[in-house]
Design an enzyme around this catalytic site. Structure first.
Site, short mmCIF file in Angstrom:
data_model
loop_
_atom_site.label_atom_id
_atom_site.label_comp_id
_atom_site.label_asym_id
_atom_site.label_seq_id
_atom_site.Cartn_x
_atom_site.Cartn_y
_atom_site.Cartn_z
N SER A 184 0.83 -1.21 0.00
CA SER A 184 0.00 0.00 0.00
C SER A 184 0.86 1.26 0.00
O SER A 184 1.51 1.56 -0.99
CB SER A 184 -0.96 -0.04 1.20
OG SER A 184 -1.81 1.07 1.18
N HIS A 240 -8.48 0.88 1.40
CA HIS A 240 -8.65 -0.04 0.26
C HIS A 240 -10.07 -0.62 0.17
O HIS A 240 -10.24 -1.76 -0.25
CB HIS A 240 -7.60 -1.16 0.29
CG HIS A 240 -6.21 -0.62 0.32
ND1 HIS A 240 -5.65 0.03 -0.75
CD2 HIS A 240 -5.28 -0.58 1.31
CE1 HIS A 240 -4.44 0.43 -0.43
NE2 HIS A 240 -4.18 0.08 0.81
#
Length: 310
Positions: A90, A197
């Site tokens: 990420s 996310h």
């Protein structure tokens, strides 16, 4: 030996991280550059004496600067380091792209400052969280998430770990259903500020879409594998992928498998606090060698052990 370089994501941060490396000129200069670009005092953030690292808007530039500082030390001391590919979890994709010279450092930290703020705003808007799901029946987990209006799979971290994200009430319901259906060995609620996310971050995604129009990307000099598409970033597609990344699931375990299959890595080097990514690497392929740099002592030992790459 061909190495996959792993860059930590948000959640790995620890107060005081990197402070023992400040005596190193290269590390210190990297933090100065990051501070100027992000208009933040990164050293103060790393110390986190007032809980700064509890806030998404500060964690992102601080953790990226820490990782990039160590990478630049490695470039100085071990210029023959056999880095065959990179993966960041990420947030970790940003220092990876900077390390691969796809994203300029000044532009990268200015971007991270804004990304962190967008995500902080989204996290403050709706109370949401994440939960790690260990040793699960993946199809059953996906099915239970699909039955709930505000819960999604957020991270496919390894063959043994998924992370689900959603509203606080949604995650509570999901955990109860997972346990009732014995869909996983364990479910652990994570101490995070938001369900990253997931579609709860669509607003931040739209802000990033506009922000990324002003950012230029070059072709990475080392392949960086995207969490979103499980393929190497290409310069012309990077902005669109980074926009999608905010509200779409990550696939770290598949990224590692990509490095094994396509870049023929034989080992990993994790740069950042903790050894979470090394644990995922072991779960993907126990045959990989796994090394980790977090502290000055870790760094000195790594350089000494691999003097052949100097």
């Amino acid at each position: 030996m061909r190495l996959g370089i792993l860059f930590s994501g948000q959640g790995a941060q620890k107060p005081g991280m990197g402070c023992d490396l400040l005596a190193d000129e290269t590390f210190s200069k990297t933090l100065e550059q990051a501070s100027e670009a992000a208009e933040l005092d990164i050293v103060k953030l790393l110390k986190s004496e007032n809980g700064e690292l509890n806030q998404t808007r500060y964690v992102q530039p601080a953790l990226a600067a820490f990782s990039l500082g160590i990478w630049r030390m490695l470039q100085r001391d071990l210029p023959k380091l056999p880095a065959a590919g990179m993966v960041g979890l990420s947030l970790g994709e940003y220092p990876a792209l900077m390390a691969a010279e796809s994203l300029a450092i000044d532009a990268g930290f200015a971007l991270l400052k804004d990304r962190g703020q967008y995500m902080q705003t989204a996290a403050d808007k709706v109370a949401s969280t994440l939960a790690a799901v260990i040793d699960s029946d993946v199809e059953q987990v996906e099915k239970i998430c699909a039955q709930l209006p505000d819960v999604w799979v957020a991270n496919y971290n390894s063959p043994r770990q998924l992370v689900i994200g959603g509203t606080q009430t949604g995650i509570k319901e999901a955990v109860e259903r997972l346990n009732a259906n014995q869909a996983a060995k364990r479910v652990i609620k994570l101490n995070v500020s938001g369900a990253f996310h997931t579609p709860l971050f669509d607003g931040a995604r739209q802000q990033m879409k506009a922000r990324l129009r002003d950012v230029e990307f070059s072709q990475p000099k080392v392949p960086v594998i995207s969490n979103t598409i499980v393929a190497p970033f290409q310069a012309e597609e990077t902005a669109a992928i980074l926009e999608r990344q905010l509200a779409a699931p990550t696939h770290f375990g598949q990224d590692l498998q990509y490095l094994i299959d396509h870049q023929k890595i034989e080992g990993t080097l994790e740069i950042g606090p903790g050894k979470t990514l090394s644990k995922f690497a072991k779960q993907v392929d126990a045959g990989l060698t796994r090394e980790h740099i977090e502290t000055r002592l870790d760094y000195e030992n790594f350089v000494k052990e691999h003097a052949q790459w100097s």
